[in-house]
Design a protein around this motif. Structure first.
Motif, short mmCIF file in Angstrom:
data_model
loop_
_atom_site.label_atom_id
_atom_site.label_comp_id
_atom_site.label_asym_id
_atom_site.label_seq_id
_atom_site.Cartn_x
_atom_site.Cartn_y
_atom_site.Cartn_z
N THR A 187 -19.59 14.33 -6.70
CA THR A 187 -18.60 13.28 -6.50
C THR A 187 -18.25 12.67 -7.85
N GLY A 188 -17.28 11.79 -7.87
CA GLY A 188 -16.96 11.02 -9.06
C GLY A 188 -16.62 11.85 -10.28
N ASP A 189 -17.20 11.45 -11.43
CA ASP A 189 -16.87 12.10 -12.69
C ASP A 189 -17.22 13.58 -12.68
N GLU A 190 -18.34 13.92 -12.06
CA GLU A 190 -18.75 15.32 -12.03
C GLU A 190 -17.73 16.17 -11.29
N LEU A 191 -17.22 15.67 -10.17
CA LEU A 191 -16.21 16.41 -9.42
C LEU A 191 -14.92 16.54 -10.22
N VAL A 192 -14.51 15.48 -10.89
CA VAL A 192 -13.29 15.54 -11.71
C VAL A 192 -13.45 16.56 -12.83
N ARG A 193 -14.61 16.58 -13.47
CA ARG A 193 -14.84 17.49 -14.60
C ARG A 193 -14.90 18.95 -14.16
N ASP A 194 -15.54 19.21 -13.01
CA ASP A 194 -15.78 20.59 -12.59
C ASP A 194 -14.72 21.15 -11.64
N ILE A 195 -13.74 20.37 -11.27
CA ILE A 195 -12.79 20.80 -10.25
C ILE A 195 -12.02 22.03 -10.70
N ARG A 196 -11.89 23.00 -9.79
CA ARG A 196 -11.18 24.25 -10.03
C ARG A 196 -10.31 24.56 -8.82
N PRO A 197 -9.41 25.53 -8.91
CA PRO A 197 -8.50 25.79 -7.79
C PRO A 197 -9.21 26.12 -6.47
N GLN A 198 -10.37 26.80 -6.53
CA GLN A 198 -11.07 27.17 -5.31
C GLN A 198 -12.46 26.54 -5.27
N ILE A 199 -12.93 26.29 -4.06
CA ILE A 199 -14.17 25.55 -3.86
C ILE A 199 -15.37 26.27 -4.46
N SER A 221 -17.65 6.73 -8.50
CA SER A 221 -17.64 6.96 -9.94
C SER A 221 -18.98 7.43 -10.47
N ARG A 222 -20.01 7.44 -9.63
CA ARG A 222 -21.32 7.83 -10.10
C ARG A 222 -21.52 9.33 -9.96
N THR A 223 -22.25 9.91 -10.88
CA THR A 223 -22.58 11.32 -10.82
C THR A 223 -23.95 11.48 -10.19
N ALA A 224 -24.08 12.41 -9.25
CA ALA A 224 -25.36 12.58 -8.57
C ALA A 224 -25.60 14.03 -8.24
N HIS A 225 -26.69 14.58 -8.76
CA HIS A 225 -27.09 15.94 -8.43
C HIS A 225 -28.25 15.94 -7.47
N ALA A 248 -10.52 16.27 -2.28
CA ALA A 248 -11.89 15.98 -1.85
C ALA A 248 -12.38 14.66 -2.45
N GLU A 249 -13.08 13.89 -1.66
CA GLU A 249 -13.73 12.68 -2.14
C GLU A 249 -15.15 12.99 -2.61
N ARG A 250 -15.80 13.93 -1.93
CA ARG A 250 -17.15 14.36 -2.28
C ARG A 250 -17.39 15.72 -1.64
N ILE A 251 -18.29 16.48 -2.23
CA ILE A 251 -18.64 17.80 -1.71
C ILE A 251 -20.15 17.87 -1.61
N GLU A 252 -20.65 18.30 -0.45
CA GLU A 252 -22.08 18.37 -0.20
C GLU A 252 -22.49 19.83 -0.04
N VAL A 253 -23.51 20.23 -0.78
CA VAL A 253 -24.07 21.57 -0.67
C VAL A 253 -25.40 21.46 0.07
#
Length: 725
Positions: free
Chosen positions: A64-76, A33-37, A136-141
Motif C-alpha cells: 500500500t501507500g508509497d510502496e505501491l506507488v513505487r512498484d506499480i506496473r501495468p499488470q498485477i 501512506s505507510r509502507t508495510a511488508h 488499487a488502494e492496497r494489495i494483499e498477498v
C-alpha cells in the motif's frame, strides 16, 4: 448461463471478509501512506480473511501507500515481485499473473475485494488480468491453507486487490479524492488514474474512478533472444545462405541480432467504474459497475510465425501472398458487483456478509488485421458468510460460495471447445484462543461440474467431437496450532489436506493457440488433484526487528502440469497437460530492522529471500517453470519529508529443469528511488522518482513461458505522483 447466475444470486451472494468502515472512520486502519511488508507490523490490517490475524495465513504481505506507488506496473504480477515468495508469469508487458511459491495458473486466485477477477487469465499465460493496479488502494498477498476458503483454485495462494469502487465508509470531509500518475522511460509508459468518493448524505456515498495507460515497445537490456536461441538462428541463417535463400538468411540473422527493443510489446488500457453504498450502524449495502478495455501485443516465438492450419498447404499460402501479421490481443470486460453486511449483534451470529459479482468478458486474438480467435466468457461468483460472535475466545465463520462460467472460443485456433463450469462450496473456519495458545480448524466441501458438447479426442480431425461431462467432489481441510513465545512473537505449525478439480482447459484443450504459439492438449480423463501439506512459521517483532519466516512442504497425488513434448502439430510445438505425483518444499522470509533513529532521521534495512524445490515422482524430473533462489536486500532512509531507498535483487541460475525446458541465467538488479511528501510525512500525497535495473542487465523470469524471447525491462527511469485529499 444467465439463468444459473440468477439462481446462484438468489441463494448465495458473498462478502469478502472485509472491514465495513474505511480508514476515514476507523482509527485502527493503516494510513495509506505507510509502507508495510511484514504482517507483524502494527500498521498492517488484513481485510481478506474474516479475521485480521488468522494464523492459518502463515505468510502474508500487504502493499500500500508509497510502496505501491513505487512498484506499480501495468499488470498485477509484475507489481508484486518484490514480495517474499512471489514471482510472475511475465508473458509480456500486457499479461502477467502472480506466481506464489512456484504455483501459477489454476492454483492461484486473483481476487478483487474477495471475489475472483472473473476473466480468463487463469486459463492461459497470454491472457491479462482485468484489474488495473492504478485503481488499487492496497494489495494483499495471502499464503497458507486458510486461502482454501476462497476455493480450491487458491491451493497455492491468493492475491486480493482492494479498491474503493464500493465505498466502505463516509468521508469525514464529505469527499475524498485519490489520483496517481506515472511515467516509465523503458516503454515510454504514460498512465493516470483517479477515484472520487462523495457523501450524498450522512449514510450514502457515491464513487467514480477511471484510469488510462499507454506504452510503446519495451526497451530491454540486451538481445531479445537467449544465447542458445541466437545460435540456433545463426545456424539457420548459415544453412539458408548455403542453399541460396538470401532473404531467409537475412531474416534469421536479423532475428539473432535483434536487441534494444522488444517488438510488438506496446499496450493501451483504460478503465471506468462507479459505485454507490448505503452505510450505517446496522451495516452496509453497495453496488458498482466497471469496464476494462486493454489492447496489447504478443512477442513472436522464433520459428512460430510460419505455421499453417492442418489441411492447408504452404504453396497455397505463398500463391495467395498470405502472411500472418503480429499477434495482438483486444480484451474487454463489463462487470457488476454487490457487497453487503448486516450487523445482527446476536449471541451466536454477529454479522451476515454477502458479496456477488457478474462479468461479461470478450477477448479477441488478432493475426495482423485478421481475427484469429474470439474468447467469450460470462461468469458469476457469489459468497454468503455467517460470522460468529466471540464466545470466550471461540470465534469463526461459516459460508457458501457459488461460481458459474459459460465459456466459448470461436475461430480457426480455438484450442478449447465451448464449455460450462458450475461450482459450489461450503466452508467453515473456527478459532479457539486459550492464553498463549491458539487452535484453528478449517474445512471445505466443493462440488464441480465441467461439461462440453464438442470435445476433440486425439489429433485426427476426421474424428467427430463428442460431448463430455465430468463431476468432481472435493473435501479439503486444515489444522493450525500456534504459541505466543513473547507478547509480539508467534511460532506455529499448519497441516492441510487439499483437493482440486481439474479445469476445463486442463480437461478439454486440443488445438493451436495463436497467442502462446503452441498446440495445447488436455486430458478429459484427469482425476482430482490431491495434496498433503505442512508448514512451520515464526513471525513477530522483537525490539527494532520485525520478521516473518516460513518453511513448507507439499506432497501431491495426480498433480496436473503442462510441459512441452518435443513434438509438433501444425508446425507448432505441442504443450500437453500431464498428471503425476509431485513434491514441493521451500522456504521464504523477510526481516526488517530499524537501524538508526536520530531526530527526524530514520534508516531501515530489510532482506527478502525465497526458494522452491519441486520434483515430479517416478523419475519424471523437476516440475517445469519453478523460480530459483532469490535474495533481495534494501536500505530505506527518511529525513523530514524526504525519503530514499536502494535495493539489490539477485536471482540465481535455474538449471534444475524439466525435459524440453531451457535453463535461465542468473541476474542482479539494482534499483534506487527518492520520494518527497510536500504536506508532511503522514500525508498520502507523494512524489517518487526511481531508477530500476540501473545497470541495464539482461533479466528473465524462469516462471515465464516466453522467457527465452521476452526479457524483462532494461534500465527504466520512472516518475510517479500520488495526490490524495
Amino acid at each position: 448461463m444467465k439463468v444459473n447466475a440468477i439462481l446462484l444470486a438468489g441463494t448465495a451472494l458473498v462478502s469478502i471478509p472485509a472491514y465495513a468502515q474505511s480508514s476515514e472512520q476507523s482509527g485502527d486502519q493503516p494510513s495509506a501512506s505507510r509502507t508495510a511488508h511484514v504482517e507483524a507490523s502494527p500498521e498492517i490490517v488484513i481485510t481478506a480473511p474474516f479475521v485480521r490475524d488468522l494464523n492459518l495465513l502463515a505468510g502474508t504481505s500487504v502493499i500500500t501507500g508509497d510502496e505501491l506507488v513505487r512498484d506499480i506496473r501495468p499488470q498485477i504480477g509484475d507489481t508484486l515481485t518484490s514480495q517474499p515468495g512471489v514471482s510472475a508469469t511475465s508473458f509480456g508487458p500486457g499479461a502477467s499473473r502472480p506466481v506464489l511459491r512456484g504455483f501459477q495458473g489454476e492454483r492461484i486466485r486473483v481476487l478483487t475485494d474477495g471475489l475472483g477477477s472473473l476473466d480468463v487469465s487463469n486459463t492461459s499465460t497470454d491472457h491479462g488480468v482485468t484489474i488495473d493496479p492504478l485503481t488499487a488502494e492496497r494489495i494483499e498477498v495471502l499464503r497458507g491453507p486458510a486461502v482454501l476458503l476462497f476455493g480450491s483454485q487458491a491451493i497455492g495462494g491468493a492475491v486480493n486487490v482492494i479498491d474503493r469502487r464500493i465505498p466502505r465508509g463516509v468521508p469525514e470531509k464529505g469527499y475524498h479524492v485519490d489520483a496517481i500518475g506515472t511515467y516509465g522511460s523503458a516503454a515510454d509508459e504514460r498512465s493516470a488514474g483517479a477515484g472520487v468518493d462523495v457523501a450524498l448524505s450522512n449514510q450514502i456515498v457515491a464513487h467514480v474512478d477511471g484510469s488510462y495507460r499507454k506504452s510503446d515497445n519495451l526497451r530491454i537490456g540486451g538481445y531479445q533472444l537467449t544465447p542458445d536461441l541466437r545460435n540456433e538462428q545463426l545456424e539457420i541463417a548459415a544453412e539458408e545462405a548455403e542453399e541460396g535463400h538470401v532473404e531467409e538468411a537475412a531474416e534469421a540473422t536479423e532475428l539473432a541480432n535483434r536487441r534494444g527493443r522488444l517488438p510488438n510489446s506496446a499496450t493501451e488500457t483504460y478503465t471506468l467504474g462507479a459505485g454507490l453504498a448505503v452505510i450505517n450502524e446496522g451495516g452496509s449495502l453497495g453496488f458498482s459497475v466497471g469496464y476494462y478495455d486493454s489492447n496489447y501485443g504478443v512477442a513472436e516465438r522464433p520459428g512460430a510465425g510460419h505455421h499453417h492450419h492442418e489441411g492447408e498447404e504452404e504453396e497455397e499460402h505463398e500463391e495467395e501472398g498470405h502472411e500472418h501479421g503480429d499477434v495482438t490481443i483486444a480484451m474487454k470486460q463489463f462487470r457488476a458487483d454487490m457487497r453487503g453486511e448486516l450487523n445482527t449483534y446476536g449471541d451466536f451470529i454477529d454479522k451476515i456478509r454477502f458479496r456477488g459479482g457478474f462479468a461479461d468478458y470478450e477477448h479477441t486474438e488478432f493475426e495482423g488485421a485478421e481475427v484469429g480467435t474470439v474468447f467469450n466468457s460470462e461468469a458469476f461468483e457469489g459468497r454468503l458468510e455467517l460470522v460468529q460472535a466471540d464466545r470466550a475466545g471461540w470465534r469463526g465463520v461459516t459460508g457458501f460460495q457459488g461460481f458459474t462460467r459459460d465459456f466459448s472460443a470461436v475461430g480457426e485456433e480455438a484450442f478449447v471447445p465451448p464449455n460450462v463450469t458450475d461450482q459450489y462450496g461450503l466452508f467453515t473456519l473456527q478459532e479457539i484462543n486459550r492464553g498463549n495458545w491458539e487452535f484453528e480448524l478449517a474445512g471445505r466441501y466443493e462440488h464441480t461440474d465441467v461439461r462440453s458438447s464438442a470435445v476433440r479426442i486425439g489429433l485426427d480431425e476426421d474424428v467427430a467431437p463428442v460431448a463430455i461431462s465430468r463431476n468432481f467432489d472435493a473435501f479439503s481441510g486444515a489444522l493450525g496450532l500456534s504459541y505466543a513465545v513473547a507478547p509480539e512473537v508467534k511460532i506455529g505449525i499448519n497441516g492441510s489436506r487439499a483437493v482440486r478439480a481439474p479445469s476445463a482447459e486442463e480437461l478439454f484443450s486440443n488445438g493451436p493457440h495463436v497467442a502462446t504459439q503452441a498446440f495445447e492438449i488436455g486430458n478429459p480423463n484427469f482425476k482430482t488433484e490431491k495434496s498433503w501439506g505442512v508448514e512451520l512459521y515464526a513471525r513477530g517483532r522483537t525490539g527494532p526487528i520485525r520478521f516473518q519466516v516460513s518453511g513448507y512442504a507439499t506432497w501431491f497425488d495426480d498433480y496436473i502440469y503442462e510441459n512441452a513434448t518435443g513434438e509438433e502439430q501444425d508446425e507448432l510445438p505441442i504443450f500437453q497437460y500431464f498428471q503425476a505425483g509431485a513434491r514441493y518444499y521451500g522456504a521464504e522470509g523477510e526481516l526488517t530492522a530499524d537501524l538508526v533513529r536520530s531526530g527526524s532521521f530514520e534508516l531501515d534495512g530489510n532482506i527478502v529471500a525465497d526458494y522452491v524445490h519441486a520434483t515430479l515422482t517416478d523419475d519424471r524430473g523437476p516440475v517445469p517453470r519453478i523460480p530459483p533462489l532469490r535474495v533481495l536486500g534494501g536500505l530505506t532512509a527518511r529525513v523530514s519529508d524526504f525519503g530514499g531507498r536502494v535495493e539489490v535483487e539477485h536471482v540465481t541460475t535455474q538449471d534444475r529443469i524439466a525435459a524440453f525446458e531451457t535453463p535461465t541465467d542468473d541476474f542482479t538488479l539494482v534499483n534506487a528511488s527518492v520520494s518527497f511528501k510536500p504536506f508532511g510525512r503522514e500525508s498520502e500525497t507523494t512524489f517518487i522518482v526511481s531508477a530500476n535495473n540501473i545497470f541495464d542487465v539482461d533479466a528473465r523470469r524462469h516462471a515465464s513461458f516466453t522467457k527465452d524471447f521476452v526479457p524483462l525491462a532494461g534500465r527504466d527511469i520512472r516518475v510517479a505522483a500520488r495526490v490524495s485529499f
